[in-house]
Motif scaffolding. Structure first.
Motif, PDB file in Angstrom:
ATOM      1  N   SER A  10      37.695 -31.235  -0.816  1.00 13.62           N
ATOM      2  CA  SER A  10      37.507 -30.774   0.561  1.00 13.62           C
ATOM      3  C   SER A  10      38.322 -31.611   1.529  1.00 13.62           C
ATOM      4  O   SER A  10      39.021 -31.081   2.397  1.00 13.62           O
ATOM      5  CB  SER A  10      36.030 -30.854   0.953  1.00 13.62           C
ATOM      6  OG  SER A  10      35.248 -30.023   0.129  1.00 13.62           O
ATOM      7  N   THR A  13      42.026 -30.920   1.550  1.00 15.51           N
ATOM      8  CA  THR A  13      42.547 -29.676   2.135  1.00 15.51           C
ATOM      9  C   THR A  13      43.140 -29.948   3.514  1.00 15.51           C
ATOM     10  O   THR A  13      43.928 -29.139   4.014  1.00 15.51           O
ATOM     11  CB  THR A  13      41.442 -28.609   2.298  1.00 15.51           C
ATOM     12  OG1 THR A  13      40.428 -29.106   3.174  1.00 15.51           O
ATOM     13  CG2 THR A  13      40.822 -28.240   0.960  1.00 15.51           C
ATOM     14  N   HIS A  14      42.729 -31.066   4.143  1.00 15.99           N
ATOM     15  CA  HIS A  14      43.261 -31.367   5.473  1.00 15.99           C
ATOM     16  C   HIS A  14      44.604 -32.069   5.392  1.00 15.99           C
ATOM     17  O   HIS A  14      45.509 -31.768   6.151  1.00 15.99           O
ATOM     18  CB  HIS A  14      42.261 -32.217   6.257  1.00 15.99           C
ATOM     19  CG  HIS A  14      41.141 -31.423   6.829  1.00 15.99           C
ATOM     20  ND1 HIS A  14      40.336 -30.615   6.052  1.00 15.99           N
ATOM     21  CD2 HIS A  14      40.676 -31.278   8.095  1.00 15.99           C
ATOM     22  CE1 HIS A  14      39.435 -30.013   6.824  1.00 15.99           C
ATOM     23  NE2 HIS A  14      39.622 -30.407   8.066  1.00 15.99           N
ATOM     24  N   TRP A  79      33.569 -22.676  -5.328  1.00 18.38           N
ATOM     25  CA  TRP A  79      32.424 -23.541  -4.996  1.00 18.38           C
ATOM     26  C   TRP A  79      31.777 -23.136  -3.674  1.00 18.38           C
ATOM     27  O   TRP A  79      30.552 -23.187  -3.515  1.00 18.38           O
ATOM     28  CB  TRP A  79      32.943 -24.979  -4.939  1.00 18.38           C
ATOM     29  CG  TRP A  79      32.004 -26.033  -4.461  1.00 18.38           C
ATOM     30  CD1 TRP A  79      30.852 -26.459  -5.073  1.00 18.38           C
ATOM     31  CD2 TRP A  79      32.142 -26.840  -3.280  1.00 18.38           C
ATOM     32  NE1 TRP A  79      30.294 -27.483  -4.355  1.00 18.38           N
ATOM     33  CE2 TRP A  79      31.060 -27.730  -3.251  1.00 18.38           C
ATOM     34  CE3 TRP A  79      33.094 -26.903  -2.256  1.00 18.38           C
ATOM     35  CZ2 TRP A  79      30.894 -28.679  -2.231  1.00 18.38           C
ATOM     36  CZ3 TRP A  79      32.930 -27.838  -1.244  1.00 18.38           C
ATOM     37  CH2 TRP A  79      31.840 -28.705  -1.242  1.00 18.38           C
ATOM     38  N   GLY A 153      35.599 -27.259  11.104  1.00 18.81           N
ATOM     39  CA  GLY A 153      34.665 -27.944  10.202  1.00 18.81           C
ATOM     40  C   GLY A 153      34.242 -29.298  10.734  1.00 18.81           C
ATOM     41  O   GLY A 153      33.045 -29.525  10.964  1.00 18.81           O
ATOM     42  N   PRO A 154      35.211 -30.214  10.936  1.00 16.95           N
ATOM     43  CA  PRO A 154      34.846 -31.523  11.469  1.00 16.95           C
ATOM     44  C   PRO A 154      34.063 -31.434  12.775  1.00 16.95           C
ATOM     45  O   PRO A 154      33.140 -32.210  13.000  1.00 16.95           O
ATOM     46  CB  PRO A 154      36.211 -32.181  11.700  1.00 16.95           C
ATOM     47  CG  PRO A 154      37.104 -31.542  10.682  1.00 16.95           C
ATOM     48  CD  PRO A 154      36.635 -30.129  10.560  1.00 16.95           C
ATOM     49  N   ILE A 156      31.968 -29.028  13.920  1.00 19.52           N
ATOM     50  CA  ILE A 156      30.548 -28.660  13.762  1.00 19.52           C
ATOM     51  C   ILE A 156      29.774 -29.772  13.053  1.00 19.52           C
ATOM     52  O   ILE A 156      28.620 -30.021  13.339  1.00 19.52           O
ATOM     53  CB  ILE A 156      30.354 -27.303  13.029  1.00 19.52           C
ATOM     54  CG1 ILE A 156      30.920 -27.328  11.607  1.00 19.52           C
ATOM     55  CG2 ILE A 156      30.957 -26.170  13.829  1.00 19.52           C
ATOM     56  CD1 ILE A 156      30.586 -26.068  10.806  1.00 19.52           C
ATOM     57  N   MET A 157      30.443 -30.487  12.153  1.00 19.38           N
ATOM     58  CA  MET A 157      29.769 -31.581  11.459  1.00 19.38           C
ATOM     59  C   MET A 157      29.471 -32.726  12.406  1.00 19.38           C
ATOM     60  O   MET A 157      28.381 -33.299  12.368  1.00 19.38           O
ATOM     61  CB  MET A 157      30.633 -32.072  10.320  1.00 19.38           C
ATOM     62  CG  MET A 157      30.602 -31.115   9.146  1.00 19.38           C
ATOM     63  SD  MET A 157      32.029 -31.323   8.134  1.00 19.38           S
ATOM     64  CE  MET A 157      31.878 -33.007   7.682  1.00 19.38           C
TER      65      MET A 157
ATOM     66  N   LEU B  95      29.906 -31.192   3.111  1.00 22.33           N
ATOM     67  CA  LEU B  95      31.197 -31.185   2.429  1.00 22.33           C
ATOM     68  C   LEU B  95      31.814 -29.787   2.507  1.00 22.33           C
ATOM     69  O   LEU B  95      33.018 -29.633   2.729  1.00 22.33           O
ATOM     70  CB  LEU B  95      31.032 -31.597   0.972  1.00 22.33           C
ATOM     71  CG  LEU B  95      30.514 -33.029   0.745  1.00 22.33           C
ATOM     72  CD1 LEU B  95      30.241 -33.270  -0.731  1.00 22.33           C
ATOM     73  CD2 LEU B  95      31.498 -34.043   1.285  1.00 22.33           C
ATOM     74  N   ALA B  97      31.162 -27.557   4.801  1.00 19.58           N
ATOM     75  CA  ALA B  97      31.511 -27.307   6.203  1.00 19.58           C
ATOM     76  C   ALA B  97      32.914 -27.815   6.502  1.00 19.58           C
ATOM     77  O   ALA B  97      33.637 -27.235   7.307  1.00 19.58           O
ATOM     78  CB  ALA B  97      30.487 -27.970   7.128  1.00 19.58           C
ATOM     79  N   PHE B  98      33.284 -28.895   5.818  1.00 19.84           N
ATOM     80  CA  PHE B  98      34.567 -29.526   6.090  1.00 19.84           C
ATOM     81  C   PHE B  98      35.741 -28.593   5.853  1.00 19.84           C
ATOM     82  O   PHE B  98      36.787 -28.735   6.475  1.00 19.84           O
ATOM     83  CB  PHE B  98      34.722 -30.773   5.213  1.00 19.84           C
ATOM     84  CG  PHE B  98      35.690 -31.759   5.781  1.00 19.84           C
ATOM     85  CD1 PHE B  98      35.284 -32.652   6.748  1.00 19.84           C
ATOM     86  CD2 PHE B  98      37.006 -31.796   5.357  1.00 19.84           C
ATOM     87  CE1 PHE B  98      36.168 -33.570   7.288  1.00 19.84           C
ATOM     88  CE2 PHE B  98      37.908 -32.710   5.891  1.00 19.84           C
ATOM     89  CZ  PHE B  98      37.488 -33.603   6.858  1.00 19.84           C
ATOM     90  N   CYS B  99      35.571 -27.639   4.958  1.00 18.29           N
ATOM     91  CA  CYS B  99      36.707 -26.762   4.636  1.00 18.29           C
ATOM     92  C   CYS B  99      36.382 -25.289   4.769  1.00 18.29           C
ATOM     93  O   CYS B  99      36.992 -24.448   4.115  1.00 18.29           O
ATOM     94  CB  CYS B  99      37.254 -27.084   3.253  1.00 18.29           C
ATOM     95  SG  CYS B  99      36.015 -27.144   1.958  1.00 18.29           S
TER      96      CYS B  99
END
Lengths: 189, 189
Positions: A10, A13-14, A79, A153-154, A156-157, B95, B97-99
């Motif tokens: 994950s 991917t960034h 996943w 993503g980042p 909302i986290m 995790l 959420a990150f992607c």
DNA sequence: CATCCTTATGTATGTATTTACATAATTGCT
DNA sequence: AGCAATTATGTAAATACATACATAAGGATG
């Protein structure tokens, strides 16, 4: 392929990252030591999920930078379609809270005061991070990064972290406010 | 003497319990399987921290009921004076959420909708529990059990559970509200 | 120049935790 | 009578995770 492995994918991917960087960045979401990360990265490379490039550095020791491969993306997308397993929270303070009535209020006060400080420090770090994400995403105070940008993503986290952190601070303050003063009120059996 | 051991002792300060009961009750605070609990209880008995009594039952299989001993109380009081270690949270959803931007909005929507349901169900259970604690403590809606009663600890913990649960629900609803509709907005690399 | 801190990667060992194996009594259902 | 679910206790094996060991380059500080 355990959860930590998907967590590493994950993050990758960034942008490509070294094992050292991955170890730092995964801490807030899935705490793990480098002794777990390094062998796992080797395994992911063996499976063809990531590729590895040796980067020579002059100012710092050389490093290995890992990039996610198509096979890794496939595994990730697969996943993501299965429901996330239930979160696991282990908090020693909750166990201690269960039997605070058996010790002096001054003792339990220390416990919750320390935790309050912990959360206040965390709140500061989170606010800094969310600022930097907003800058990278070129977003204003209330603006939300678009879903298909890498910042969604980042964002909302970090917001979850903020909200939960504030709730915890509120709770700690409330608990401290209802713990009686002094040592007079300790439990008598 | 690991944290789980102190957790079992904490529960036993309220009333004697069987290994089976302990396994159920410790789940919300420190998830553990019976395969961890049973051997640990045997060790705690060997150390003289708990005593064990075999209870014969006619309607159900016989059981072993453990009671905390003075040595266990001493260990607990000692443990309560040292600061609680930092809480450990491992949430696969963070995790993922990150992607999320790498998959279809419909896929990620399912993820957060499922988690929202999880928290809503948990909220209901917590509200039931807090009701029963209030009844046991003979406390009204806003009344707080006194510090030196056995209900103080469970009461503050249940309140934390409630507060955090509500925050999580709020967060899930917010996330669902900002995930775009349909499958049109998926990321293009 | 010695020492400490950060960056960087790895392995070895021990502990914690999960999953699976194993057994058994009681109740309820079909 | 057979079968599943709940209560109840245990062990064995595998995996996950933490701590400690091991090395090394570069920078800062004294």
């Amino acid at each position: 392929m355990n959860t930590l492995a998907y967590g590493l994918l994950s993050l990758l991917t960034h942008s490509p990252l070294s094992g050292y960087d991955l170890t730092q960045r995964i801490q807030p979401f899935w705490p793990a030591k480098h002794s777990q990360i390094y062998p796992l990265l080797a395994r992911l490379e063996k499976y063809g999920m990531v590729s590895c490039e040796l980067i020579q550095q002059s100012d710092k020791p050389d490093k290995k930078v890992y990039s996610i491969q198509e096979k890794g993306f496939e595994a990730l997308r697969e996943w993501l379609t299965v429901p996330a397993s239930d979160p696991v929270m282990r908090d020693e303070l909750m166990l201690k809270a269960f039997c605070v009535s058996h010790v002096d209020p001054t003792v339990s006060r220390d416990l919750f005061a320390a935790r309050l400080e912990h959360y206040r420090a965390k709140l500061g770090r989170l606010q800094d991070k969310i600022q930097s994400v907003r800058q990278m995403a070129n977003a204003g105070e209330t603006e939300i990064p678009p879903y298909n940008s890498l910042f969604f993503g980042p964002y909302i986290m970090l917001n979850k972290g903020l909200m939960v952190c504030r709730t915890n601070i509120e709770w700690c303050e409330w608990v401290l406010s209802i713990i009686p003063d002094g040592a007079a009120a300790s439990r008598e059996d």
